[in-house]
Design a protein around this motif. Structure first.
Motif, PDB file in Angstrom:
ATOM      1  N   ALA B 400       0.825  -1.202   0.000  1.00  0.00           N
ATOM      2  CA  ALA B 400       0.000   0.000   0.000  1.00  0.00           C
ATOM      3  C   ALA B 400       0.864   1.260   0.000  1.00  0.00           C
ATOM      4  CB  ALA B 400      -0.918  -0.005   1.216  1.00  0.00           C
ATOM      5  N   ARG B 401       2.022   1.171   0.679  1.00  0.00           N
ATOM      6  CA  ARG B 401       2.861   2.358   0.819  1.00  0.00           C
ATOM      7  C   ARG B 401       3.786   2.567  -0.354  1.00  0.00           C
ATOM      8  NH1 ARG B 401       3.851   1.240   6.142  1.00  0.00           N
ATOM      9  NH2 ARG B 401       5.757   0.219   5.535  1.00  0.00           N
ATOM     10  N   ARG B 402       3.827   1.596  -1.258  1.00  0.00           N
ATOM     11  CA  ARG B 402       4.762   1.672  -2.377  1.00  0.00           C
ATOM     12  C   ARG B 402       4.621   3.015  -3.073  1.00  0.00           C
ATOM     13  NH1 ARG B 402       5.092  -3.189  -6.556  1.00  0.00           N
ATOM     14  NH2 ARG B 402       4.750  -4.245  -4.616  1.00  0.00           N
ATOM     15  N   THR B 403       5.712   3.755  -3.172  1.00  0.00           N
ATOM     16  CA  THR B 403       5.606   5.086  -3.755  1.00  0.00           C
ATOM     17  C   THR B 403       5.280   4.978  -5.234  1.00  0.00           C
ATOM     18  OG1 THR B 403       7.974   4.946  -3.959  1.00  0.00           O
ATOM     19  CG2 THR B 403       7.123   6.348  -2.210  1.00  0.00           C
ATOM     20  N   PRO B 404       4.251   5.663  -5.666  1.00  0.00           N
ATOM     21  CA  PRO B 404       3.893   5.579  -7.078  1.00  0.00           C
ATOM     22  C   PRO B 404       4.968   6.263  -7.912  1.00  0.00           C
ATOM     23  CG  PRO B 404       2.525   7.194  -5.961  1.00  0.00           C
ATOM     24  CD  PRO B 404       3.417   6.617  -4.931  1.00  0.00           C
ATOM     25  N   ILE B 405       5.457   5.557  -8.891  1.00  0.00           N
ATOM     26  CA  ILE B 405       6.450   6.148  -9.770  1.00  0.00           C
ATOM     27  C   ILE B 405       5.700   6.796 -10.919  1.00  0.00           C
ATOM     28  CG2 ILE B 405       8.376   5.661 -11.305  1.00  0.00           C
ATOM     29  CD1 ILE B 405       8.968   3.283  -9.431  1.00  0.00           C
ATOM     30  N   ALA B 406       5.820   8.081 -11.035  1.00  0.00           N
ATOM     31  CA  ALA B 406       5.147   8.782 -12.122  1.00  0.00           C
ATOM     32  C   ALA B 406       5.627   8.184 -13.419  1.00  0.00           C
ATOM     33  CB  ALA B 406       5.491  10.263 -12.068  1.00  0.00           C
ATOM     34  N   ASN B 407       4.718   7.654 -14.225  1.00  0.00           N
ATOM     35  CA  ASN B 407       5.210   7.014 -15.436  1.00  0.00           C
ATOM     36  C   ASN B 407       5.437   8.040 -16.535  1.00  0.00           C
ATOM     37  OD1 ASN B 407       2.689   7.356 -16.731  1.00  0.00           O
ATOM     38  ND2 ASN B 407       1.946   5.574 -15.594  1.00  0.00           N
ATOM     39  N   ALA B 408       6.233   7.592 -17.488  1.00  0.00           N
ATOM     40  CA  ALA B 408       6.744   8.517 -18.503  1.00  0.00           C
ATOM     41  C   ALA B 408       5.610   9.211 -19.243  1.00  0.00           C
ATOM     42  CB  ALA B 408       7.632   7.751 -19.474  1.00  0.00           C
ATOM     43  N   GLU B 484       8.183  -0.647 -17.050  1.00  0.00           N
ATOM     44  CA  GLU B 484       8.867   0.628 -16.898  1.00  0.00           C
ATOM     45  C   GLU B 484       9.719   0.640 -15.630  1.00  0.00           C
ATOM     46  OE1 GLU B 484       7.182   4.947 -16.955  1.00  0.00           O
ATOM     47  OE2 GLU B 484       6.127   3.681 -18.382  1.00  0.00           O
ATOM     48  N   LYS B 485       9.159   0.043 -14.559  1.00  0.00           N
ATOM     49  CA  LYS B 485       9.916   0.007 -13.305  1.00  0.00           C
ATOM     50  C   LYS B 485      11.120  -0.921 -13.424  1.00  0.00           C
ATOM     51  CE  LYS B 485       6.280  -0.874 -10.637  1.00  0.00           C
ATOM     52  NZ  LYS B 485       5.647  -1.252  -9.387  1.00  0.00           N
ATOM     53  N   LEU B 486      10.883  -2.056 -14.084  1.00  0.00           N
ATOM     54  CA  LEU B 486      11.950  -3.054 -14.198  1.00  0.00           C
ATOM     55  C   LEU B 486      13.114  -2.513 -15.030  1.00  0.00           C
ATOM     56  CD1 LEU B 486      12.639  -5.882 -13.310  1.00  0.00           C
ATOM     57  CD2 LEU B 486      11.586  -6.753 -15.373  1.00  0.00           C
ATOM     58  N   ALA B 487      12.810  -1.677 -16.008  1.00  0.00           N
ATOM     59  CA  ALA B 487      13.860  -1.160 -16.875  1.00  0.00           C
ATOM     60  C   ALA B 487      14.796  -0.215 -16.130  1.00  0.00           C
ATOM     61  CB  ALA B 487      13.235  -0.450 -18.076  1.00  0.00           C
ATOM     62  N   THR B 488      14.340   0.331 -14.996  1.00  0.00           N
ATOM     63  CA  THR B 488      15.189   1.260 -14.263  1.00  0.00           C
ATOM     64  C   THR B 488      15.902   0.586 -13.095  1.00  0.00           C
ATOM     65  OG1 THR B 488      13.346   1.862 -12.837  1.00  0.00           O
ATOM     66  CG2 THR B 488      13.675   3.209 -14.788  1.00  0.00           C
ATOM     67  N   VAL B 489      15.714  -0.722 -12.947  1.00  0.00           N
ATOM     68  CA  VAL B 489      16.345  -1.437 -11.841  1.00  0.00           C
ATOM     69  C   VAL B 489      17.843  -1.568 -12.094  1.00  0.00           C
ATOM     70  CG1 VAL B 489      16.593  -3.797 -10.991  1.00  0.00           C
ATOM     71  CG2 VAL B 489      14.358  -2.694 -10.992  1.00  0.00           C
ATOM     72  N   ASP B 490      18.652  -1.343 -11.057  1.00  0.00           N
ATOM     73  CA  ASP B 490      20.093  -1.487 -11.245  1.00  0.00           C
ATOM     74  C   ASP B 490      20.680  -2.580 -10.359  1.00  0.00           C
ATOM     75  OD1 ASP B 490      19.738  -0.246  -8.873  1.00  0.00           O
ATOM     76  OD2 ASP B 490      21.153   1.385  -9.213  1.00  0.00           O
ATOM     77  N   ARG B 491      19.865  -3.147  -9.489  1.00  0.00           N
ATOM     78  CA  ARG B 491      20.378  -4.193  -8.600  1.00  0.00           C
ATOM     79  C   ARG B 491      19.307  -5.259  -8.422  1.00  0.00           C
ATOM     80  NH1 ARG B 491      22.900  -2.814  -2.762  1.00  0.00           N
ATOM     81  NH2 ARG B 491      24.479  -1.915  -4.091  1.00  0.00           N
ATOM     82  N   ILE B 492      19.746  -6.513  -8.329  1.00  0.00           N
ATOM     83  CA  ILE B 492      18.789  -7.603  -8.134  1.00  0.00           C
ATOM     84  C   ILE B 492      19.192  -8.411  -6.911  1.00  0.00           C
ATOM     85  CG2 ILE B 492      17.956  -9.797  -9.067  1.00  0.00           C
ATOM     86  CD1 ILE B 492      17.638  -8.655 -11.661  1.00  0.00           C
ATOM     87  N   TYR B 493      18.261  -8.570  -5.969  1.00  0.00           N
ATOM     88  CA  TYR B 493      18.492  -9.443  -4.830  1.00  0.00           C
ATOM     89  C   TYR B 493      17.842 -10.791  -5.120  1.00  0.00           C
ATOM     90  CZ  TYR B 493      19.932  -5.418  -2.040  1.00  0.00           C
ATOM     91  OH  TYR B 493      20.595  -4.330  -1.564  1.00  0.00           O
TER      92      TYR B 493
END
Lengths: 56, 782
Positions: B400-408, B484-493
């Motif tokens: 619920a708290r996940r910050t909404p990423i304004a999409n392009a 869109e979110k996945l394309a900006t990921v720089d690290r994977i756990y």
């Protein structure tokens, strides 16, 4: 061409009728499940032949 | 038939078809012995046609609690109607079986399966037994889970119907509008022109006052929140266009320029794309919207009056109740062991693969699995107050708290709208002193030619295409924004247990001492372990059976809990004992020694094996410039060994992390994706920018995650990442197209070189280019 004055309102009524039918079908849930009916049509209406589904 | 086809055996096994219905066999049902079936429904039907009787259900659940009055009240099933989520329904055979339930079980009034949601609606007559129906469903091969008819689902259904009605009305109106538009554009003449224009207006009214209402609502909402959304320019376009069209209705000279058709088409196309996105999104969600199964649905509760244990729904458990938990069952509540000794698999909470011994006085947790003995447990906390319940709460909060990423699209729409509005104002100011009607015409041409239609549709359509392609590769993506979110990921756990590894005991090595007879030793081991339900025993039996070892009959086999197994095979006394050797050697978690007359003849090393393909996937991810980390609840030695096996640097290993620790680690790096499958990962999955749940994991992760893999392991991960990057590239490519087109169009309109009619013709052409470009999509997911 004057027939258009009669036909056009008629077509309007016809379109309205179609839309009302569509709305009723929608509210009845006709489009809620689009996958199962495609399978159900393949099934026979009759009882299963000796499809005894009770445990023997 | 005498015709034989030259069938390539390898091709058949790679692309097996169901023996019964001929559809493709999914990955997880392949590889078994005998014929391949696509689902339990086909397998059951084929067996019935061969004359076999129905198998008993395998879960050992007796479902008696379904007829409990308390349970029925809780689930709103007082009238005998209930929804079951059915595991493994797949094809026509399943529909047939479930629909035949009333004939198979007396007392069942009706049964209807919704294949797209895997939910069956069952009604029983008064006095009829839901438990009987559930037992029969399980014997068909579909394990039923009672579903509380959630308000959310009902609301969603209502919302869908409403949107579809708006879409249908828009479609009907637009098609009629087109007829008049063609007549008008091709020169209807004065008298008919006015008549057709008014008829167009009549058909336009339902669109503007009914179908387009969601756009007004969202514009109003975003203006109130002082945000800009793509709907704002759309609404401005509709408002200006409608006003101008109505004005021209009364100016017979400009009767061709009433724009109702282009505005109607715009509304229809936008509604259609939104409806499609919504349905696709809900479909992938509902496949993942599996019933909460971390805890069992029922348990055996002591009824104090009778002194007997009776099944009860887990929701009805209260602190102080006593429950009985048999081997292989999942604990339904947090509690204290009163009697019995056993071993418990706590992997759900800790990620530890090693079983933990419990005795009277030990504390056990809901969601963990009792492995070997019968336990009597006093309930301390139940439901949401249990440790698992609190983790689920954390998941919901994080989601619920996940910050909404304004999409392009929204960001670009913001500037786009301002630019168009400013341009419009300038045009009006410049042309108005010369000719007011001409000025309005130019502004209208500007608004139509810069219609954000393409802009609004390109991102959802590109994502939608990628979503459906990803699903073909066994990856269910929850929403269009995930790419869109996945394309900006720089690290994977990456989680270890169950994600990089197989998540269960397997034999890593079976070493027979020099001088001992391998066949005799292995045969004896098989004979001793055959009857045990302990996971270690089962792993050893599976390994030896796969090797094709012949079993030698054993007598006097005795299993001592927590100690080992003894027995006499071919006149010699054999015993299996756990070795106290340090467990830190690589993948090996524990070692077992086999003694023949007190002489050690074999050592079996067991562990959690690294999945095939995991190392290649990690290498590919590193090749995609991603920082790959291992985040595990297991001990440091085991985590480091797994990391070394797949090629993750030792400094990137975080071991011994509790669910709370994992959440903290993921939160500390906002640009990270989390890949895991256990309940212990779910909070981290929800908190990460993108959470990927790997098959085999608990369904709770699916509620938290954005992507769900149907195939076990991380093999599909590199494809997903590449696909996400390509999807975003396609979206930007479309923005580029749209920008160039709009710049040229706007320049022509502002300088008065484009009539509104030409603009209305150009608009769909540009939309089509962009749609075509979106549908083509990227290469990786094709």
């Amino acid at each position: 061409m004057n027939v258009l004055y009669f036909i056009l309102p008629l077509s309007f009524l016809f379109a309205a009728g179609c839309v009302i039918v569509f709305i009723r079908a929608t509210l009845d849930g006709q489009w809620d499940d689009l996958d199962t009916p495609a399978h159900r049509i393949l099934l026979d209406d009759s009882e299963p032949p000796q499809g005894d589904l009770h445990d023997r | 038939m005498a015709l034989t086809l030259p069938i390539d055996a390898a091709a058949v096994s790679a692309d097996a078809l169901c023996v019964h219905c001929g559809t493709a066999v999914p990955e997880h049902r392949k590889g078994g012995p005998g014929e391949a079936y696509c689902c339990a429904g086909c397998e059951t039907l084929a067996a019935v046609f061969r004359g076999a009787s129905l198998p008993k259900g395998t879960s050992g659940e007796d479902y008696a609690y379904l007829d409990d009055a308390d349970f029925r009240r809780l689930y709103g099933a007082n009238d005998g109607a209930i929804d079951f989520y059915l595991e493994g329904v797949h094809c026509s055979a399943c529909v047939w079986l479930v629909d035949r339930l009333p004939q198979a079980v007396p007392g069942v009034k009706s049964a209807a399966l919704d294949l797209s949601r895997s939910v069956a609606h069952i009604t029983v007559a008064p006095g009829g037994s839901l438990a009987e129906a559930a037992r029969r469903l399980e014997s068909f091969g579909f394990r039923p889970h009672a579903v509380k008819d959630g308000d959310a689902e009902l609301l969603q259904k209502k919302e869908n119907r409403k949107l579809l009605t708006r879409l249908g009305v828009a479609a009907a109106s637009v098609m009629n509008l087109m007829l008049f538009a063609i007549a008008l554009y091709s020169g209807a003449g004065q008298e008919w022109g006015v008549y057709f224009a008014w008829a167009s207006f009549a058909f336009y009214l339902p669109i503007v006052f009914y179908s387009a209402v969601p756009f007004y609502a969202s514009t109003f909402a975003s203006l109130r929140a002082r945000r800009m959304s793509i709907d704002v320019p759309i609404v401005i376009g509709i408002a200006v266009g409608t006003a101008l069209g109505v004005r021209n209705l009364f100016h017979p000279g400009q009767i061709e320029e009433i724009y109702f058709d282009s505005l109607g088409t715009l509304v229809f196309l936008l509604l259609a794309s939104r409806y499609l996105v919504r349905r696709a999104q809900q479909k992938s969600l509902s496949s993942a919207q599996v019933v909460f199964r971390m805890m069992p649905a029922s348990c055996r509760r002591l009824v104090p009056e009778t002194g007997r244990y009776q099944t009860a729904a887990v929701e009805l458990l209260r602190a102080g109740d006593r429950v009985e938990v048999r081997a292989g069952e999942t604990f339904a509540a947090d509690g204290t062991v009163l009697a019995g000794e056993s071993e418990v698999n706590t992997a759900v909470l800790s990620g530890e693969t090693r079983p933990e011994a419990v005795a009277p006085g030990s504390v056990v947790f809901a969601g963990t699995v009792n492995l070997s003995g019968v336990l009597h447990v006093q309930v301390d906390t139940s439901g949401a107050a249990t440790r698992v319940g609190r983790i689920v709460k954390m998941v919901q909060d994080a989601a619920a708290r996940r910050t909404p990423i304004a999409n392009a699209a929204d960001r670009i729409a913001f500037w786009f709208t301002f630019a168009v509005l400013a341009l419009g104002a300038l045009t009006l100011l410049y042309w108005w002193p010369k000719d007011s009607s001409l000025a309005l015409n130019h502004v209208m041409a500007l608004f139509i030619v810069t219609c954000p239609c393409a802009l609004a549709m390109s991102a959802p359509v590109a994502s939608l295409v990628s979503m459906s392609r990803a699903a073909k590769h066994g990856m269910l993506v929850k929403g269009p924004d995930v790419f869109e979110k996945l394309a900006t990921v720089d690290r994977i756990y990456l989680d270890k247990t169950g994600t990089l590894t197989e998540g269960e005991f397997g034999v890593v090595a079976f070493t027979v001492a020099p001088g001992a007879d391998a066949a005799a030793v292995k045969g004896a081991a098989l004979a001793l372990e055959r009857g045990s339900t302990h996971p270690i025993a089962r792993a050893i039996v599976a390994h030896l059976m796969a090797e094709g070892v012949c079993e030698i009959p054993a007598v006097d086999v005795r299993e001592t809990l927590g100690a080992g197994v003894d027995g006499v095979v071919a006149g010699r006394r054999y015993s299996l004992r756990r070795l106290d050797a340090p467990a830190a050697a690589g993948e090996v978690v524990t070692s077992i020694a086999l003694y023949e007359d007190n002489r050690q003849v074999a050592v079996v090393r067991l562990g959690d094996r690294v999945r095939a393909g995991a190392a290649e996937a990690v290498a590919a991810l590193r090749g995609a410039k991603l920082d790959v980390h291992l985040l595990s609840g297991d001990n440091a030695a085991a985590a480091r060994a797994a990391a070394a096996a797949v090629g993750i640097a030792p400094e990137n290993v975080h071991a011994g992390a509790s669910p709370e620790d994992k959440l903290a680690v993921v939160k500390a790096h906002p640009g990270a994706a989390m890949v895991g499958d256990g309940a212990n990962d779910s909070a981290a999955l929800a908190a990460a920018r993108v959470g990927v749940a790997v098959h085999g994991g608990m369904e709770v992760s699916l509620r938290a995650a954005d992507v769900y893999f149907l195939k076990p392991g991380v093999g599909a991960l590199p494809r997903l990442v590449a696909g996400a990057r390509e999807t975003v590239a396609v979206i930007y490519r479309n923005f580029g197209f749209s920008l160039v087109y709009n710049l040229i169009g706007a320049a022509a309109a502002v300088t008065g070189h484009m009539s509104p009619l030409a603009a209305a013709v150009l608009m769909p052409i540009s939309s089509f280019t962009i749609l075509a470009s979106s549908v083509r999509g990227g290469r990786s997911l094709r």
